[in-house]
Design a protein around this motif. Structure first.
Motif, PDB file in Angstrom:
ATOM      1  N   GLU A 220       0.832  -1.207   0.000  1.00 17.59           N
ATOM      2  CA  GLU A 220       0.000   0.000   0.000  1.00 17.59           C
ATOM      3  C   GLU A 220       0.860   1.248   0.000  1.00 17.59           C
ATOM      4  OE1 GLU A 220      -2.242   3.391   1.321  1.00 17.59           O
ATOM      5  OE2 GLU A 220      -0.559   2.479   2.397  1.00 17.59           O
ATOM      6  N   ASP A 221       1.986   1.195   0.727  1.00 17.64           N
ATOM      7  CA  ASP A 221       2.887   2.346   0.782  1.00 17.64           C
ATOM      8  C   ASP A 221       3.439   2.675  -0.605  1.00 17.64           C
ATOM      9  OD1 ASP A 221       4.445   4.277   2.497  1.00 17.64           O
ATOM     10  OD2 ASP A 221       6.099   3.223   1.537  1.00 17.64           O
ATOM     11  N   LYS A 222       3.815   1.664  -1.359  1.00 20.24           N
ATOM     12  CA  LYS A 222       4.309   1.898  -2.712  1.00 20.24           C
ATOM     13  C   LYS A 222       3.221   2.505  -3.597  1.00 20.24           C
ATOM     14  CE  LYS A 222       5.858  -2.175  -3.868  1.00 20.24           C
ATOM     15  NZ  LYS A 222       6.540  -3.218  -4.685  1.00 20.24           N
ATOM     16  N   LYS A 223       2.005   1.998  -3.448  1.00 14.57           N
ATOM     17  CA  LYS A 223       0.901   2.506  -4.257  1.00 14.57           C
ATOM     18  C   LYS A 223       0.578   3.957  -3.915  1.00 14.57           C
ATOM     19  CE  LYS A 223      -3.874   1.439  -5.557  1.00 14.57           C
ATOM     20  NZ  LYS A 223      -4.431   2.768  -5.266  1.00 14.57           N
ATOM     21  N   HIS A 224       0.526   4.272  -2.626  1.00  8.26           N
ATOM     22  CA  HIS A 224       0.146   5.640  -2.270  1.00  8.26           C
ATOM     23  C   HIS A 224       1.250   6.638  -2.610  1.00  8.26           C
ATOM     24  CE1 HIS A 224       2.383   6.348   1.600  1.00  8.26           C
ATOM     25  NE2 HIS A 224       2.112   7.601   1.302  1.00  8.26           N
ATOM     26  N   ARG A 225       2.510   6.199  -2.550  1.00  9.77           N
ATOM     27  CA  ARG A 225       3.612   7.092  -2.933  1.00  9.77           C
ATOM     28  C   ARG A 225       3.549   7.416  -4.422  1.00  9.77           C
ATOM     29  NH1 ARG A 225       7.795   7.825   0.700  1.00  9.77           N
ATOM     30  NH2 ARG A 225       7.599   6.589   2.622  1.00  9.77           N
ATOM     31  N   ALA A 226       3.205   6.418  -5.230  1.00 12.94           N
ATOM     32  CA  ALA A 226       3.073   6.651  -6.666  1.00 12.94           C
ATOM     33  C   ALA A 226       1.911   7.608  -6.957  1.00 12.94           C
ATOM     34  CB  ALA A 226       2.861   5.324  -7.390  1.00 12.94           C
ATOM     35  N   THR A 227       0.793   7.418  -6.237  1.00 14.87           N
ATOM     36  CA  THR A 227      -0.359   8.303  -6.405  1.00 14.87           C
ATOM     37  C   THR A 227      -0.009   9.728  -6.005  1.00 14.87           C
ATOM     38  OG1 THR A 227      -1.869   6.473  -5.951  1.00 14.87           O
ATOM     39  CG2 THR A 227      -2.752   8.701  -5.728  1.00 14.87           C
ATOM     40  N   TYR A 228       0.659   9.860  -4.868  1.00 10.51           N
ATOM     41  CA  TYR A 228       1.046  11.182  -4.361  1.00 10.51           C
ATOM     42  C   TYR A 228       1.963  11.900  -5.347  1.00 10.51           C
ATOM     43  CZ  TYR A 228       2.920  14.665  -1.073  1.00 10.51           C
ATOM     44  OH  TYR A 228       3.302  15.834  -0.460  1.00 10.51           O
ATOM     45  N   LYS A 229       2.934  11.174  -5.889  1.00 10.28           N
ATOM     46  CA  LYS A 229       3.902  11.762  -6.811  1.00 10.28           C
ATOM     47  C   LYS A 229       3.238  12.244  -8.091  1.00 10.28           C
ATOM     48  CE  LYS A 229       8.359  10.798  -9.036  1.00 10.28           C
ATOM     49  NZ  LYS A 229       9.423   9.771  -9.230  1.00 10.28           N
ATOM     50  N   ALA A 230       2.183  11.569  -8.510  1.00 10.91           N
ATOM     51  CA  ALA A 230       1.512  11.915  -9.765  1.00 10.91           C
ATOM     52  C   ALA A 230       0.561  13.095  -9.642  1.00 10.91           C
ATOM     53  CB  ALA A 230       0.749  10.698 -10.283  1.00 10.91           C
ATOM     54  N   LEU A 231       0.270  13.526  -8.432  1.00 13.95           N
ATOM     55  CA  LEU A 231      -0.667  14.637  -8.253  1.00 13.95           C
ATOM     56  C   LEU A 231      -0.070  15.934  -8.784  1.00 13.95           C
ATOM     57  CD1 LEU A 231      -2.014  13.714  -4.709  1.00 13.95           C
ATOM     58  CD2 LEU A 231      -3.214  13.524  -6.898  1.00 13.95           C
TER      59      LEU A 231
END
Length: 375
Positions: free
Chosen positions: A98-109
């Motif tokens: 989940e941490d990897k997924k949320h970091r990718a989402t955060y970076k793409a914002l």
């Protein structure tokens, strides 16, 4: 007299049992509305349970979305969510994925505003899910330490309104003291506003715009502006006692006080956000007015390690404000001293509950002394 010691807000971590592993599907016996009987509903944050934590808002859309995404990830990874503490930190392989997924989402914002909203919503969603069936919704303590029966509630003078502008990392912390204000006065008199949550910030600013610039104050030591003391702000135009009875208070005379509830480092960013919004509403030349208090020592000093003795917790700051207002002719007949005492009593109850917990867990209750604690 102008205060020489502006109120300072400090944050202190009160550790909980790190070995406590929480799962969103675990059912515990409690009287909280968070108890679930259907595993499929365990992750969904209902309006009832959301407002049970002390808020009056609808469930924030992004909090709902993140909670639902976490539920889907459980199915994708075929793994249950586990939280190492009520603070909402995900553990194990699920937490890693989940941490990897949320970091990718955060970076793409696209921008900092979108990133803040996502960060805040994720923090809050995890904290709510990680606290299900473990924390009492009212006092935010572990169910076995619930102190609700010992809190004395009372009505806050309707000419005063508190806004608890809380950082997401303080939300549902067991040693948070801001929660005591709505436990004592109710959620309408002391309203929670979570930093970075659009639904909460909109509710607060709609109310502040209606109140008017002259009736909005922030308890924060703004180094870039002249700090006003309580006496200077409210003691210059005494009003006859008969004109300020609770029954005759008008909406346009209600004073709105914003208390920033977060770590000392986080509070700076929170205050900047308040200032930016104030300028967008009232003009570039209008800063949010700040009030200083005569610094006092909170009961929580007895337990929690603090950077210095002149810093105090959120509830103690509110109690101090009420005490100082009580000394002025304008407020002398509305019982602010009793309301201040109710908050101080709640602080003492919280201190005792946290102390008992530490003793039961074999932890020290001696206040740590730091090198910069120079009196």
């Amino acid at each position: 007299m102008v205060s020489l010691n502006p109120w300072k807000r400090a944050f202190f971590l009160f550790p909980i049992n790190k070995t406590q592993i929480l799962t969103i599907t675990t059912h515990r016996h409690c009287n909280s509305s968070l108890s679930t009987t259907n595993m499929n509903d365990a992750v969904v944050v209902s309006l009832q349970e959301w407002q049970g934590w002390g808020t009056t808002s609808p469930v924030p859309a992004m909090v709902t979305q993140i909670a639902e995404d976490l539920k889907l990830l459980e199915k994708d990874f075929d793994s249950q969510m586990k939280f190492g503490r009520a603070g909402g930190k995900l553990q194990g392989n699920f937490g890693h994925q989940e941490d990897k997924k949320h970091r990718a989402t955060y970076k793409a914002l696209p921008d900092s505003e979108a990133k803040l909203k996502f960060y805040s919503a994720r923090q809050i969603a995890c904290r709510v899910l990680g606290s299900k069936g473990y924390l009492c919704q009212k006092c935010w303590l572990a169910m076995e330490d619930c102190m609700c029966s010992q809190i004395t509630s009372c009505l806050l003078f309707p000419g005063i309104k508190f806004w608890l502008y809380m950082h997401p990392k303080d939300f549902l912390r067991q040693n948070n003291t801001g929660k005591l204000l709505w436990q004592v006065f109710g959620v309408d008199a002391a309203t929670l506003c979570l930093f970075g949550i659009p639904e909460h910030e909109q509710i607060m600013w709609d109310s502040l715009k209606l109140a008017g610039r002259s009736n909005v104050w922030c308890l924060y030591p703004n180094k870039n502006a002249i700090l006003e003391s309580v006496e200077n702000v409210f003691g210059q135009e005494p009003v006859a006692n008969s004109e300020v009875t609770s029954e005759k208070v008008k909406v346009d005379t209600t004073q709105h006080f914003i208390l920033i509830d977060g770590t000392w480092s986080n509070s700076a960013a929170m205050f900047r956000r308040l200032q930016d919004q104030a300028k967008s509403i009232w003009g570039d030349e209008e800063n949010l007015s700040c009030i200083s208090l005569n610094a006092g020592t909170s009961a929580m000093h007895k337990l929690r390690p603090q950077p210095s003795w002149d810093r105090t917790c959120t509830a103690a700051a509110a109690a101090g404000l009420l005490s100082e207002l009580q000394l002025l002719p304008r407020f002398s007949s509305v019982g602010l001293d009793k309301q201040s005492e109710a908050v101080e009593h709640a602080l003492t109850v919280l201190l005792e509950a946290l102390t008992k917990r530490r003793l039961r867990m074999g932890r020290s209750i001696t206040r740590k002394v730091r090198p910069n604690n120079i009196c």
